[in-house]
Design a protein around this motif. Structure first.
Motif, PDB file in Angstrom:
ATOM      1  N   SER A   1      31.864  49.205  39.797  1.00 24.82           N
ATOM      2  CA  SER A   1      31.874  48.454  41.049  1.00 24.82           C
ATOM      3  C   SER A   1      33.277  47.914  41.262  1.00 24.82           C
ATOM      4  N   GLY A   2      33.742  47.966  42.488  1.00 26.86           N
ATOM      5  CA  GLY A   2      35.075  47.448  42.800  1.00 26.86           C
ATOM      6  C   GLY A   2      35.101  45.952  43.040  1.00 26.86           C
ATOM      7  N   LYS A   3      33.946  45.299  43.008  1.00 28.54           N
ATOM      8  CA  LYS A   3      33.913  43.857  43.272  1.00 28.54           C
ATOM      9  C   LYS A   3      34.632  43.077  42.176  1.00 28.54           C
TER      10      LYS A   3
ATOM     11  N   SER B   1      38.348  51.854  36.620  1.00 22.15           N
ATOM     12  CA  SER B   1      37.510  52.982  37.026  1.00 22.15           C
ATOM     13  C   SER B   1      37.605  54.102  36.004  1.00 22.15           C
TER      14      SER B   1
ATOM     15  N   GLY C   1      32.977  53.441  46.206  1.00 19.71           N
ATOM     16  CA  GLY C   1      33.372  52.125  45.695  1.00 19.71           C
ATOM     17  C   GLY C   1      32.477  51.598  44.604  1.00 19.71           C
ATOM     18  N   GLN C   2      31.217  52.034  44.594  1.00 15.38           N
ATOM     19  CA  GLN C   2      30.260  51.598  43.581  1.00 15.38           C
ATOM     20  C   GLN C   2      29.309  52.742  43.297  1.00 15.38           C
TER      21      GLN C   2
END
Length: 439
Positions: free
Chosen positions: A190-192, A311, A324-325
Motif C-alpha cells: 500500500s502506498g499510504k 514496493s 497503488g495497493q
C-alpha cells in the motif's frame, strides 16, 4: 480478579494449541438460538467509518438501531438525527450496563485501541458483534476475542467489507482451484503513509464536544493535541492505532489468508528503513513473514508486506507497473495480480488467454452479518477467521518497531521467544480504572 469468563492458563493454552497450530480458517459458526424477526443494534463510535457502518445497518429492513454511543457530542447528534428513536450515550460501558436487556448486537467502530475492550464486554453479555478492522490493537486481544466469541456462541464479523465483494471472492477461488499452481511467494503493498515523524504534539484545550477521558479509554493518558489524535489522525500513534498495516494491510492481506489458508507465522523480520519514533508508527515499512507449509504453498513460502513508498522488485515479474495497493501471488504455473478493490488478473496474459475466470457472487458484508444474527446463513469474516488474520498483521506491526531483528513466534504460547522488547508488545497493560475481564 476471578470471573466465569476468564480461562485458566492451562485451558487457554489447550484451546490455543488446537486453534493456532496448523489452523484452517473456516466460516464462523451461527449462534445456536437465533433471534426472531428483528435485530436490536447498538453502535459504539458513530463518526467516520462508524457513520458509514451505521448507514449500512440502517438500510437493512430488519434492524432497529436502539442505542448510539460516541465521545464526540457533535458526531453523536448527527447520528441521532439518522436514528431518532435511539438512546444516546458517551460511555459505552454505561450503555451496555443500562441497556443490556434491550440490545441484541453491537457495532464497534472506534479507534483501534478500544475495539477489544468494547467487543469483549459485549460478547460477555452474549451480544453479537460487528467490529471494525483491525479486530484489535494487540495480539493478545485478538487471541482472547476469538476464544470468547467461540465460548459464548455469538455471531461475529470484522469490518473488512471488501472480503465479501465479487473481486476478492473470485481471487480466492482462482488460487484455491490451483489455477497458478502452489504459491511460492506473495507480495502485498500500500502506498499510504499512516506514520508520524515530527515534533511532540502541543497540548491544547479539549474541545467542548469531546470527552477526552473516554476517548483515551484503556490507553495511557496524554494531553489533547489539535489535529493529531481525534478525530482523524489517531492511526499514526502507537497507543491508539496500528499505522498503515492496521488500516490497509488488514484489507489487502485478507484474500491472501483466505486463498492459501495461512496459519500463524513462525518468524517475522522487518527491513523497514529505520526504527520509528517512540510514540508513533514509521512512514515506510517492509516486513517478511515465514510460515509453516500448507497444501496450497510450496516449502519455504514467504509473504512480504510493503507500505509508504516501499514496493516489490518487479524486474522478474510479467508486469512492471503496479497499482497503488494490492497483492501479487507468484505460483508454480503463473501469477495473479489482485489490485485492492479490483478484478484479479492472471499473468502472463498470453498463458491464460483461453482460461475462463468464473466470477463469484458478492454480498453486502454488513447485511450478511445481520442475517446470520437472525439465523440466516453464516459470516465468513467472523472472529474465528479475523482473530488469526489480525494476529498475523499485528506481529508485522511489532516487527516494524525493530528493523532487522528476527522475531520467533510461538503461536501456542502466544509469545515472541527470542526478543523480550518485542514480546512485551504482545500484551499492553490497560490504564487504571479500565480493567476489562477476559483481557
Amino acid at each position: 480478579m476471578t470471573s466465569r469468563y476468564l480461562k485458566s492458563r492451562r485451558e487457554f493454552l489447550r484451546d490455543s494449541a488446537v486453534l493456532a497450530s496448523g489452523m484452517v480458517w473456516l466460516p464462523s459458526v451461527m449462534r445456536t438460538e437465533p433471534l426472531e424477526g428483528r435485530l436490536r443494534l447498538a453502535s459504539i463510535g458513530v463518526g467516520g467509518m462508524g457513520g458509514s457502518d451505521l448507514g449500512q445497518f440502517l438500510k437493512h429492513p430488519n434492524v432497529d438501531v436502539v442505542a448510539l454511543c460516541d465521545i464526540d457530542s457533535s458526531r453523536l447528534a448527527g447520528a441521532a438525527r439518522r436514528a431518532p428513536k435511539a438512546k444516546t450515550f458517551v460511555d459505552w460501558r454505561e450503555m451496555l450496563d443500562k441497556m443490556g436487556n434491550e440490545i441484541d448486537a453491537v457495532n464497534v467502530a472506534t479507534p483501534d485501541h478500544t475495539h477489544a475492550p468494547a467487543s469483549m464486554s459485549a460478547i460477555q453479555l452474549g451480544k453479537h458483534v460487528y467490529c471494525q478492522k483491525p479486530l484489535t490493537h494487540d495480539v493478545h486481544e485478538a487471541r482472547h476475542l476469538r476464544l470468547a466469541a467461540a465460548e459464548h456462541k455469538v455471531v461475529t464479523q470484522m469490518g473488512i467489507q471488501i472480503h465479501s465483494t465479487w473481486q476478492y471472492r473470485t481471487a480466492v477461488k482462482i488460487i484455491r482451484d490451483g489455477t497458478i499452481g502452489k504459491i511460492k511467494e506473495v507480495h502485498s503493498w500500500s502506498g499510504k503513509r499512516w506514520g508520524y515523524v515530527g515534533p511532540t504534539p502541543k497540548p491544547a484545550k479539549v474541545p467542548a464536544n469531546v470527552d477526552w477521558d473516554q476517548w483515551i479509554g484503556t490507553a495511557p493518558m496524554r494531553p489533547y493535541a489539535k489535529g493529531h489524535y481525534h478525530p482523524a489522525n489517531w492511526r499514526k500513534w502507537v497507543d491508539f492505532g496500528c499505522g498503515t498495516m492496521g488500516d490497509m494491510g488488514i484489507h489487502i492481506l485478507d484474500p491472501v489468508a483466505s486463498a492459501i489458508e495461512l496459519g500463524l507465522p513462525t518468524r517475522i523480520v522487518s527491513s523497514s528503513p529505520k526504527a520509528p519514533p517512540k510514540d508513533s508508527h514509521g512512514m515506510s515499512n517492509k516486513v517478511e513473514y515465514t510460515f509453516d507449509g500448507t497444501n496450497r504453498v510450496v516449502p519455504g513460502f514467504k509473504l512480504t508486506w510493503y507500505d509508504g513508498g516501499m514496493s516489490p522488485d518487479t524486474s522478474d515479474w510479467p508486469i512492471k507497473k503496479l497499482p497503488g495497493q494490492g497483492s501479487m501471488f507468484i505460483g508454480e504455473k503463473g501469477c495473479m495480480l489482485l489490485p485492492h478493490i479490483g478484478a484479479p488478473r492472471l499473468l502472463p496474459e498470453s498463458d491464460f488467454k483461453d482460461h475462463e475466470v468464473a466470477k463469484q457472487p458478492g454480498g453486502n458484508h454488513y447485511h450478511l452479518w445481520v442475517d446470520a444474527c437472525l439465523g440466516e446463513g453464516k459470516t465468513t469474516a467472523g472472529f474465528d477467521y479475523a482473530g488469526p488474520l489480525t494476529e498475523v498483521l499485528l506481529l508485522g506491526v511489532v516487527a516494524n518497531r525493530f528493523p532487522t531483528q528476527r522475531l520467533d513466534f510461538d503461536a501456542e504460547k502466544l509469545a515472541i521467544t527470542n526478543f523480550k522488547p518485542a514480546d512485551r508488545l504482545i500484551h499492553r497493560p490497560y490504564r487504571k480504572g479500565w480493567k476489562i475481564e477476559g483481557l
